[in-house]
Design an enzyme around this catalytic site. Structure first.
Site, PDB file in Angstrom:
ATOM      1  N   ALA A 114     -50.612 -23.708  51.077  1.00 18.01           N
ATOM      2  CA  ALA A 114     -49.769 -23.347  49.937  1.00 18.01           C
ATOM      3  C   ALA A 114     -49.732 -21.829  49.802  1.00 18.01           C
ATOM      4  O   ALA A 114     -50.630 -21.222  49.224  1.00 18.01           O
ATOM      5  CB  ALA A 114     -50.318 -23.985  48.658  1.00 18.01           C
TER       6      ALA A 114
ATOM      7  N   TYR B 176     -54.610 -11.624  44.595  1.00 20.12           N
ATOM      8  CA  TYR B 176     -53.865 -12.854  44.899  1.00 20.12           C
ATOM      9  C   TYR B 176     -52.917 -12.615  46.077  1.00 20.12           C
ATOM     10  O   TYR B 176     -52.956 -13.344  47.075  1.00 20.12           O
ATOM     11  CB  TYR B 176     -53.085 -13.276  43.657  1.00 20.12           C
TER      12      TYR B 176
HETATM   13  P1  NAD Z   1     -53.794 -24.712  39.687  1.00 19.83           P
HETATM   14  O1  NAD Z   1     -54.647 -23.603  39.174  1.00 19.83           O
HETATM   15  O2  NAD Z   1     -53.342 -25.756  38.724  1.00 19.83           O
HETATM   16  O3  NAD Z   1     -54.489 -25.457  40.901  1.00 19.83           O
HETATM   17  C1  NAD Z   1     -55.348 -24.817  41.812  1.00 19.83           C
HETATM   18  C2  NAD Z   1     -56.567 -25.722  42.022  1.00 19.83           C
HETATM   19  O4  NAD Z   1     -57.431 -25.134  43.001  1.00 19.83           O
HETATM   20  C3  NAD Z   1     -57.393 -25.882  40.742  1.00 19.83           C
HETATM   21  O5  NAD Z   1     -57.619 -27.248  40.498  1.00 19.83           O
HETATM   22  C4  NAD Z   1     -58.686 -25.138  41.044  1.00 19.83           C
HETATM   23  O6  NAD Z   1     -59.797 -25.659  40.346  1.00 19.83           O
HETATM   24  C5  NAD Z   1     -58.783 -25.310  42.553  1.00 19.83           C
HETATM   25  N1  NAD Z   1     -59.617 -24.318  43.207  1.00 19.83           N
HETATM   26  C6  NAD Z   1     -59.559 -22.971  43.103  1.00 19.83           C
HETATM   27  N2  NAD Z   1     -60.495 -22.388  43.865  1.00 19.83           N
HETATM   28  C7  NAD Z   1     -61.166 -23.402  44.504  1.00 19.83           C
HETATM   29  C8  NAD Z   1     -62.246 -23.439  45.432  1.00 19.83           C
HETATM   30  N3  NAD Z   1     -62.839 -22.319  45.863  1.00 19.83           N
HETATM   31  N4  NAD Z   1     -62.672 -24.645  45.862  1.00 19.83           N
HETATM   32  C9  NAD Z   1     -62.084 -25.797  45.434  1.00 19.83           C
HETATM   33  N5  NAD Z   1     -61.068 -25.812  44.558  1.00 19.83           N
HETATM   34  C10 NAD Z   1     -60.613 -24.624  44.097  1.00 19.83           C
HETATM   35  O7  NAD Z   1     -52.529 -24.018  40.386  1.00 19.83           O
HETATM   36  P2  NAD Z   1     -51.221 -24.668  41.037  1.00 19.83           P
HETATM   37  O8  NAD Z   1     -50.052 -24.132  40.332  1.00 19.83           O
HETATM   38  O9  NAD Z   1     -51.381 -26.127  41.179  1.00 19.83           O
HETATM   39  O10 NAD Z   1     -51.246 -23.991  42.478  1.00 19.83           O
HETATM   40  C11 NAD Z   1     -51.663 -24.711  43.639  1.00 19.83           C
HETATM   41  C12 NAD Z   1     -51.441 -23.847  44.862  1.00 19.83           C
HETATM   42  O11 NAD Z   1     -50.055 -23.507  44.973  1.00 19.83           O
HETATM   43  C13 NAD Z   1     -52.197 -22.526  44.811  1.00 19.83           C
HETATM   44  O12 NAD Z   1     -52.670 -22.223  46.107  1.00 19.83           O
HETATM   45  C14 NAD Z   1     -51.133 -21.536  44.395  1.00 19.83           C
HETATM   46  O13 NAD Z   1     -51.415 -20.240  44.856  1.00 19.83           O
HETATM   47  C15 NAD Z   1     -49.891 -22.109  45.045  1.00 19.83           C
HETATM   48  N6  NAD Z   1     -48.674 -21.686  44.353  1.00 19.83           N
HETATM   49  C16 NAD Z   1     -48.310 -22.231  43.150  1.00 19.83           C
HETATM   50  C17 NAD Z   1     -47.154 -21.788  42.512  1.00 19.83           C
HETATM   51  C18 NAD Z   1     -46.671 -22.383  41.213  1.00 19.83           C
HETATM   52  O14 NAD Z   1     -45.647 -21.933  40.708  1.00 19.83           O
HETATM   53  N7  NAD Z   1     -47.316 -23.359  40.627  1.00 19.83           N
HETATM   54  C19 NAD Z   1     -46.382 -20.775  43.099  1.00 19.83           C
HETATM   55  C20 NAD Z   1     -46.788 -20.231  44.304  1.00 19.83           C
HETATM   56  C21 NAD Z   1     -47.926 -20.713  44.936  1.00 19.83           C
END
Ligand code: NAD
Ligand code: UDP
Length: 310
Positions: free
Chosen positions: A115, A146
């Site tokens: 992701a 980030y």
């Molecule tokens: P979120 O914060 O809801 O989910 C991220 C999850 O990763 C959380 O449950 C967190 O506890 C877990 N996590 C973080 N570090 C960890 C580790 N070291 N070990 C195990 N678990 C860990 O965020 P999201 O919006 O669901 O994003 C998910 C992914 O998508 C991320 O990688 C984010 O960068 C990417 N992303 C999301 C968006 C968006 O708009 N939602 C946009 C671009 C990229």
């Protein structure tokens, strides 16, 4: 035998929706999460699902999940206030964590999907952003924890593909929203909807002329699923190309919630990108994918969730 997938960050917003989709497609899923920004409630509905298992763990510590066919690496703080609070953890998960997940995919000859993010383009000088654009990122500013972790993860993923033969995929995700978006993790849609439902002023940062392009979660997950099954190894943008100023976004939230909230203006965070819009030509041609749900439809579909969080 059903296909078995590992989903890191499974208790997060996107990880939990991806888990639901994989289960609906007949997969067996192992979810892992350290709950740094995730929430066990996002997986509560799966408690009696025999094809789902969960382990609480930090993916920066190597672990062996056993044989898997797919690794979906979703783990990372994602909202600006959260990755600024968890700055070092964000750098670690976007480097050591990604490499551990790649090593698992390598060991079991599994497909790997990472992701990534539109943040790889930084404050873009090319608009809309095609995947061929290399970006305009401040490597030492606050957001760099980030942005550079995500850029490093992309480089690492391509290296494991080129030098170790892993079947990798990179999705550059543009702003995505929907049910289970954490109501207080600071992202604009959750902030605005919760403020509107509470009758509080909507906090617009800067003058609200900066733009974002908002994708509803089911559209995003469909794009991710298609990419994971494809032969494409270079990054693919997945997002909704309809672009809104933050003021237009606030207006849409007020309309959909029927709220009489006013707007209040606050300081723009440092290096906040001025505009963002995906060029989805590649997703259209390679994956036959495009989003179906408009911002107003998606906000309407999210209202019950945000109301339940009041
Ligand atoms: P979120 O914060 O809801 O989910 C991220 C999850 O990763 C959380 O449950 C967190 O506890 C877990 N996590 C973080 N570090 C960890 C580790 N070291 N070990 C195990 N678990 C860990 O965020 P999201 O919006 O669901 O994003 C998910 C992914 O998508 C991320 O990688 C984010 O960068 C990417 N992303 C999301 C968006 C968006 O708009 N939602 C946009 C671009 C990229
Ligand atoms: N934003 C805002 N008010 C808020 C939260 C965010 O005006 O309460 C702005 C933020 O400055 C940015 C945009 O909305 O310009 C999107 O912010 P978000 O944190 O959701 O995601 P980003 O795309 O910046 O990672």
């Amino acid at each position: 035998m059903p296909q078995r997938a590992l989903v890191t960050g499974a208790a997060g917003f996107l990880g939990s929706h991806l888990t639901d989709r994989l289960l609906a497609e007949g997969f067996t899923v192992l979810g892992v999460d350290n709950f740094s920004t995730g929430n066990p409630g996002n997986l509560a509905h799966l408690v009696s699902e025999p094809r789902f298992a969960f382990e609480e763990r930090d993916i920066c510590q190597f672990f062996d999940p056993g044989p898997v066919d797919f690794v979906f690496n979703m783990a990372s703080p994602a909202s600006p206030p959260e990755y600024l609070r968890l700055a070092l953890e964000t750098l670690h998960v976007g480097s050591i964590g990604t490499e551990n997940a790649l090593a698992i995919a390598h060991k079991y000859d599994a497909a790997f999907l990472h992701a990534s993010t539109s943040e790889c383009y930084g404050d873009p000088l090319v608009h809309p952003q095609p995947e061929s654009y290399w970006g305009n990122v401040n490597p030492v500013g606050p957001r760099s924890v980030y942005d550079e972790a995500k850029r490093f993860s992309e480089s690492l993923t391509m290296a494991w593909h080129r030098y170790r033969g892993v079947n990798t995929h990179l999705v550059r995700i543009f702003n995505t929203y929907g049910p289970r978006l954490h109501p207080s993790d600071g992202r604009v849609i959750s902030n605005f909807v919760m403020q509107a439902l509470r009758g509080e002023p909507l906090t617009v940062y800067g003058d609200g002329s900066q733009t974002r392009s908002f994708c509803f979660v089911s559209d995003l997950i469909d794009g991710i699923f298609r990419l994971a099954l494809s032969d494409e190894h270079l990054p693919v943008n997945i997002g909704n190309p309809i672009e809104f100023t933050i003021l237009e976004c606030a207006q849409a939230v007020l309309e959909v919630t029927g709220s009489a909230s006013t707007l209040t203006f606050a300081q723009l965070p440092q290096d906040d990108p001025t505009r963002r819009q995906p060029d989805i030509t590649r997703a259209r041609s390679i994956l036959d994918w495009e989003p179906k749900i408009s911002l107003r439809e998606g906000l309407t579909l999210s209202l019950d969730f945000f109301r339940s969080q009041l």
